[in-house]
Design an enzyme around this catalytic site. Sequence first.
Site, mmCIF file in Angstrom:
data_model
loop_
_atom_site.group_PDB
_atom_site.id
_atom_site.type_symbol
_atom_site.label_atom_id
_atom_site.label_comp_id
_atom_site.label_asym_id
_atom_site.label_seq_id
_atom_site.Cartn_x
_atom_site.Cartn_y
_atom_site.Cartn_z
ATOM 1 N N ARG A 21 43.038 46.374 48.900
ATOM 2 C CA ARG A 21 43.216 44.864 48.985
ATOM 3 C C ARG A 21 44.026 44.377 48.193
ATOM 4 N NH1 ARG A 21 36.737 43.290 48.391
ATOM 5 N NH2 ARG A 21 35.951 44.418 50.264
ATOM 6 N N HIS A 50 38.281 48.294 45.034
ATOM 7 C CA HIS A 50 38.956 47.518 43.915
ATOM 8 C C HIS A 50 38.958 48.429 42.764
ATOM 9 C CE1 HIS A 50 38.201 42.811 44.989
ATOM 10 N NE2 HIS A 50 39.287 43.127 45.332
ATOM 11 N N CYS A 146 31.516 42.263 37.468
ATOM 12 C CA CYS A 146 31.757 40.970 38.374
ATOM 13 C C CYS A 146 31.140 39.994 37.906
ATOM 14 C CB CYS A 146 31.564 41.127 39.865
ATOM 15 S SG CYS A 146 32.593 42.549 40.541
#
Length: 152
Positions: A21, A50, A146
Amino acid sequence: GCGDAIWHPGRRLLWGGYGVRTEREAYDELAAVLDAPVVTLELSSDYFYHLDVCFAPLTETTALVVREAFTDAGRAKIDALFEEVVEVPREEATGGLACNCHCVDGEHVLLASGNPETERRLEAAGFTPVPVSTSEFQKAGGSVCCLKLNLG
């Protein structure tokens, strides 16, 4: 965000994941803006979209890693900059987001519940795993890392 760019604890050094990404060239600009070196790691699988789902620097000397997520060159960089690498089983990284964790104080590691082998390996390395339920957030592809806010 911090999905592909992760600070190394105790050092002015940034780890940068690329290939799925993020483009490698982004880190040239980031290094200049932050006036900090960036160690880039090519992600070798779409399962590891990621950096924070396959790599977690826990302390200045120890990292939690899914080795197969990286190229040989990436694994060599990790081995050169960490004294200890705790390996995470692929199933727990992809199914349980075990690497998407956070080491709070150099000892306690908050990670998604349901990753017993990763917990065992953390304990063997001297850490205290603290499993927490992140099942609802995992549906969106993230977990503990996250959900944290790093205030520096």
